[in-house]
Design a protein around this motif. Structure first.
Motif, PDB file in Angstrom:
ATOM      1  N   THR A  70       0.839  -1.193   0.000  1.00 57.22           N
ATOM      2  CA  THR A  70       0.000   0.000   0.000  1.00 57.22           C
ATOM      3  C   THR A  70       0.875   1.245   0.000  1.00 57.22           C
ATOM      4  OG1 THR A  70      -0.117  -0.041   2.411  1.00 57.22           O
ATOM      5  CG2 THR A  70      -1.911  -1.130   1.218  1.00 57.22           C
ATOM      6  N   ARG A  71       0.289   2.347  -0.427  1.00 59.87           N
ATOM      7  CA  ARG A  71       0.979   3.643  -0.387  1.00 59.87           C
ATOM      8  C   ARG A  71       0.801   4.258   0.992  1.00 59.87           C
ATOM      9  NH1 ARG A  71      -1.593   3.898  -5.483  1.00 59.87           N
ATOM     10  NH2 ARG A  71      -0.101   4.116  -7.167  1.00 59.87           N
ATOM     11  N   GLU A 100      -8.482   3.108   4.823  1.00 62.44           N
ATOM     12  CA  GLU A 100      -7.447   2.264   4.249  1.00 62.44           C
ATOM     13  C   GLU A 100      -6.481   3.081   3.412  1.00 62.44           C
ATOM     14  OE1 GLU A 100      -8.601  -1.274   2.239  1.00 62.44           O
ATOM     15  OE2 GLU A 100     -10.304  -1.608   3.562  1.00 62.44           O
ATOM     16  N   GLU A 101      -5.242   2.598   3.373  1.00 63.48           N
ATOM     17  CA  GLU A 101      -4.242   3.230   2.526  1.00 63.48           C
ATOM     18  C   GLU A 101      -4.518   2.869   1.068  1.00 63.48           C
ATOM     19  OE1 GLU A 101      -1.070   1.186   4.485  1.00 63.48           O
ATOM     20  OE2 GLU A 101      -0.436   3.009   5.498  1.00 63.48           O
ATOM     21  N   GLY A 102      -3.979   3.659   0.171  1.00 59.93           N
ATOM     22  CA  GLY A 102      -4.144   3.370  -1.253  1.00 59.93           C
ATOM     23  C   GLY A 102      -3.317   2.186  -1.678  1.00 59.93           C
ATOM     24  N   ARG A 103      -3.863   1.384  -2.571  1.00 63.34           N
ATOM     25  CA  ARG A 103      -3.210   0.171  -3.040  1.00 63.34           C
ATOM     26  C   ARG A 103      -2.119   0.513  -4.052  1.00 63.34           C
ATOM     27  NH1 ARG A 103      -3.150  -4.974  -0.839  1.00 63.34           N
ATOM     28  NH2 ARG A 103      -5.272  -5.001  -0.159  1.00 63.34           N
TER      29      ARG A 103
END
Length: 129
Positions: A70-71, A100-103
């Motif tokens: 994830t980013r 959630e963090e970015g994929r």
């Protein structure tokens, strides 16, 4: 098995020389042996299953690839987040870095072992095989 010493095969004929009988040919194979030494399992005289299966292998560890990543989250201020209702000290309406963090990368590999995506083990007969 009989080795072939000719230069090639142009045709193959199988016939029954006795008109009053039946012949059953289960399999006729002409060509190189690509079975890698496979032999069908069989029951021995004492009733045990005899077989020698090769190792069951999947993807190699260097072919499996990385795990999902994830980013790092970044907070972007906007005209909405700068409104006084959202500028509370208790952060009641906007919680920074919530969610959630970015994929960055998604891996579909479900299982990972030292050998790759599955443990290398001898093949076996399974229920329903």
């Amino acid at each position: 098995e009989t080795p072939f010493f000719g230069g090639g095969i142009r045709g193959l004929s199988v016939g029954n020389f006795f008109g009053g009988s039946n012949v059953w040919f289960d399999e006729i194979y002409v060509g190189g042996d690509t079975t890698m030494g496979f032999r069908c399992p069989f029951l021995s005289a004492n009733g045990t299953l005899e077989m020698d299966r090769p190792l069951s292998k999947g993807w190699k560890s260097d072919e499996v690839g990385d795990e999902s990543k994830t980013r790092q989250m970044t907070r972007h201020e906007s005209h909405i987040s700068l409104r006084s209702i959202y500028q509370r000290e208790d952060k009641k309406y906007i919680v920074p870095f919530e969610g959630e963090e970015g994929r960055l990368f998604t891996s579909d590999v479900k299982f990972r072992h030292d050998d790759g995506d599955r443990a290398h083990e001898k093949g076996r007969v399974l229920l329903g095989s």
